[in-house]
Scaffold this active site. Sequence first.
Site, PDB file in Angstrom:
ATOM      1  N   HIS A 235      -2.955 -32.818  20.137  1.00  0.00           N
ATOM      2  CA  HIS A 235      -1.755 -33.606  20.440  1.00  0.00           C
ATOM      3  C   HIS A 235      -0.589 -32.702  20.808  1.00  0.00           C
ATOM      4  O   HIS A 235       0.567 -33.134  20.781  1.00  0.00           O
ATOM      5  CB  HIS A 235      -1.406 -34.480  19.228  1.00  0.00           C
ATOM      6  CG  HIS A 235      -2.498 -35.443  18.893  1.00  0.00           C
ATOM      7  ND1 HIS A 235      -2.506 -36.755  19.322  1.00  0.00           N
ATOM      8  CD2 HIS A 235      -3.653 -35.263  18.219  1.00  0.00           C
ATOM      9  CE1 HIS A 235      -3.610 -37.348  18.902  1.00  0.00           C
ATOM     10  NE2 HIS A 235      -4.334 -36.466  18.228  1.00  0.00           N
TER      11      HIS A 235
ATOM     12  N   LYS B 149       0.831  -1.206   0.000  1.00  0.00           N
ATOM     13  CA  LYS B 149       0.000   0.000   0.000  1.00  0.00           C
ATOM     14  C   LYS B 149       0.869   1.261   0.000  1.00  0.00           C
ATOM     15  O   LYS B 149       0.656   2.176  -0.774  1.00  0.00           O
ATOM     16  CB  LYS B 149      -0.908  -0.019   1.236  1.00  0.00           C
ATOM     17  CG  LYS B 149      -1.770   1.204   1.401  1.00  0.00           C
ATOM     18  CD  LYS B 149      -2.622   1.083   2.655  1.00  0.00           C
ATOM     19  CE  LYS B 149      -3.340   2.375   2.967  1.00  0.00           C
ATOM     20  NZ  LYS B 149      -4.145   2.277   4.189  1.00  0.00           N
TER      21      LYS B 149
ATOM     22  N   LYS C 220      10.784  -0.139  13.698  1.00  0.00           N
ATOM     23  CA  LYS C 220      11.239   0.159  12.328  1.00  0.00           C
ATOM     24  C   LYS C 220      12.316   1.240  12.352  1.00  0.00           C
ATOM     25  O   LYS C 220      13.326   1.149  11.648  1.00  0.00           O
ATOM     26  CB  LYS C 220      10.065   0.687  11.492  1.00  0.00           C
ATOM     27  CG  LYS C 220       9.117  -0.372  10.972  1.00  0.00           C
ATOM     28  CD  LYS C 220       8.150   0.290   9.988  1.00  0.00           C
ATOM     29  CE  LYS C 220       6.905  -0.545   9.804  1.00  0.00           C
ATOM     30  NZ  LYS C 220       5.853   0.151   9.081  1.00  0.00           N
TER      31      LYS C 220
ATOM     32  N   GLU D  10      -3.153  -6.106  16.195  1.00  0.00           N
ATOM     33  CA  GLU D  10      -2.694  -4.807  15.690  1.00  0.00           C
ATOM     34  C   GLU D  10      -3.825  -3.773  15.798  1.00  0.00           C
ATOM     35  O   GLU D  10      -3.583  -2.575  15.913  1.00  0.00           O
ATOM     36  CB  GLU D  10      -2.222  -4.925  14.236  1.00  0.00           C
ATOM     37  CG  GLU D  10      -1.294  -3.809  13.827  1.00  0.00           C
ATOM     38  CD  GLU D  10      -0.553  -4.074  12.528  1.00  0.00           C
ATOM     39  OE1 GLU D  10       0.681  -4.210  12.561  1.00  0.00           O
ATOM     40  OE2 GLU D  10      -1.206  -4.155  11.472  1.00  0.00           O
TER      41      GLU D  10
ATOM     42  N   GLY E 128      -4.250  -1.921   5.982  1.00  0.00           N
ATOM     43  CA  GLY E 128      -3.569  -3.116   5.480  1.00  0.00           C
ATOM     44  C   GLY E 128      -4.192  -4.415   5.956  1.00  0.00           C
ATOM     45  O   GLY E 128      -4.488  -5.319   5.163  1.00  0.00           O
ATOM     46  N   ARG E 129      -4.444  -4.525   7.261  1.00  0.00           N
ATOM     47  CA  ARG E 129      -4.938  -5.808   7.797  1.00  0.00           C
ATOM     48  C   ARG E 129      -6.403  -6.054   7.464  1.00  0.00           C
ATOM     49  O   ARG E 129      -6.942  -7.117   7.747  1.00  0.00           O
ATOM     50  CB  ARG E 129      -4.698  -5.871   9.306  1.00  0.00           C
ATOM     51  CG  ARG E 129      -5.286  -4.711  10.077  1.00  0.00           C
ATOM     52  CD  ARG E 129      -4.728  -4.671  11.491  1.00  0.00           C
ATOM     53  NE  ARG E 129      -5.133  -3.498  12.239  1.00  0.00           N
ATOM     54  CZ  ARG E 129      -4.513  -2.316  12.192  1.00  0.00           C
ATOM     55  NH1 ARG E 129      -3.464  -2.166  11.414  1.00  0.00           N
ATOM     56  NH2 ARG E 129      -4.933  -1.305  12.918  1.00  0.00           N
TER      57      ARG E 129
ATOM     58  N   GLU F 179      10.905  -4.749   3.537  1.00  0.00           N
ATOM     59  CA  GLU F 179      10.924  -6.168   3.190  1.00  0.00           C
ATOM     60  C   GLU F 179      10.438  -6.386   1.757  1.00  0.00           C
ATOM     61  O   GLU F 179      11.025  -7.140   0.981  1.00  0.00           O
ATOM     62  CB  GLU F 179      10.020  -6.970   4.139  1.00  0.00           C
ATOM     63  CG  GLU F 179      10.511  -7.061   5.574  1.00  0.00           C
ATOM     64  CD  GLU F 179      10.002  -5.920   6.448  1.00  0.00           C
ATOM     65  OE1 GLU F 179       9.668  -4.832   5.912  1.00  0.00           O
ATOM     66  OE2 GLU F 179       9.969  -6.114   7.683  1.00  0.00           O
TER      67      GLU F 179
END
Length: 566
Positions: free
Chosen positions: A414, A239, A529, A383, A296-297, A245
């Site tokens: 398990h 965005k 950041k 977030e 974003g999320r 990254e």
Amino acid sequence: MRCVFPPYQTEPRRVRCVHLLKYEGVSTMEFPFNNFIDLKSVHRLQKLAKTPYSLAGTDTLPPERIAGFQASSCGFNLLYATQRLDEQVLTELQNLADEARLTDQFMAMKAGQIMNRIIGQESEDRQVLHTACRDLFSETPRAPEATAQAKEQMTRLQTFLTEVDNGTITNEQGQPFTSMVQVGIGGSDLGPRALCLGLKGFHLPGRRAEFIANVDPDDAAAVLAGLDLSTTLVNVVSKSGTTLETLTNEQLVRAALKDAGLNPARHILAVTGKGSPMDDPEKYLASFYMYDYIGGRYSATSMVGGVTLGFVLGYDNFLEILRGAGEMDRAAENPSIRKNLPLLMAMLGIWNHNFLGHATLAVLPYSQALLRFPAHLQQCDMESNGKQTSRLGQPVEWKTGPIVWGEPGTNGQHAFYQLLHQGSEIVPVEFIGFRTSQFQSDITVQGTTSQQKLLANMLAQSLAMAQGREHDNPNKRFAGNRPNSVLLADRLTPYAMGALLALYENRIAFQGFCWNINSFDQEGVQLGKILADRILEEMASGSSGQGKSTAQDSPESALLRAAGLD
Ligand code: G6Q
């Protein structure tokens, strides 16, 4: 009139600014109350929480309770008799939802009020309109302009996918593209990846999608090693167009394409915000947009998810995801918690977290397809609601978002269920299951199918956690009273996947509204950041690697040395 209060603590506690919400023609929204803990229903719920319904024992779940504590929306049923509540608590939870005007706030959000802001402080000051991306099926969309922009992008996507399908868009040798790699991180990865894995049974034959997110070079290396790059499209999603990254991985993939003798301009497309540094159509085979008002999320149903999901599932299946999400958004407008699953789940979560004091929430899908759905929820929930400043810019004095985690069952049984049943920490659970499998390929062993075994285990866990078991041997005793709900639908189809996504997105928004926090910014990710940039500067300049540590060393340099990275 604005709800701007003098500094916290000096303002006498009272509920103010009620009845100021407007849906139309207002560019800023007034929040309907100040402190969650001042709401009258909160006080009543605090009293009720001293003696919550006991689920422990064998006669705590009579059929009428199981039949009575059920609700449904968009093909999903929620069985919540195994929560520690009774009718009185449910009534007070409804009162809380009403008093906090949760559906009014939701409607205001959908209509384009500025919900992403902190009053009196510098903040993002944005609309929150991910719901507009799926409000495509009604003649009266709640935010018509944003929905028109979503439709424009959908038309571009449809044209692009048709051209890939009919051979107008091919590689330089004229071969069709069969794979797509999405390069993106956080919101530009988790939701789309969870949905893509969630719908493997609907992937088009011969099509495949992969994801590269981590700046760890091993992530890209492992993905690229399994692909024929000549028939691969690379979908770079960011965005902001500035994420370290993603930009690094874009360079890495460009280099890999060139090394393979391929022209990146024929392979790489972009999804980005209008006007971002990546908004450069010349550089890409195709460009798609998402808008400022989509966080974003919350962006899986925008082009952030649409391009890869459309490629691997087909345009019509992506549209089905949007239809499911859009219908759940409509269901979320109903003020009755008994008829509105996202609101009901929000209030049950608040009951467990704020009143019964449980710090975490496990989301346990009995569906292997939902392998990465808990990871998406971790981001979306934590977030959004991991905040300690109210929308009035004041410190909150009540618990906000819980720690959310999860893994598919039966695998989890398990692994970590020991703690869920007998640990000293009580973990409320949301089970998710489907009556039929997605691939509909199954086997009957000892009279039951694998799908039946899966569901039997899910229901058994729900009962065991609720009722527990007495035993003379304390080590074999199960205390019970571990609250949980079971969410069920017929089959994990694209429609159901969209509805499930929106169910959780809306549940998270309702909780944020109730806690009076801004669920739509993420200031808490900034500091790390900034410090990473400083450390990278030191690495690039080599300034920390000049001998022994000194008293003048910054913590960054000293850490680099101590870590042996100078
Ligand atoms: C989500 C967050 C965050 C974001 C990533 C990627 O709500 O804002 O996870 O999605 O940091 O950002 P870009 O899409 O801008 O690369």
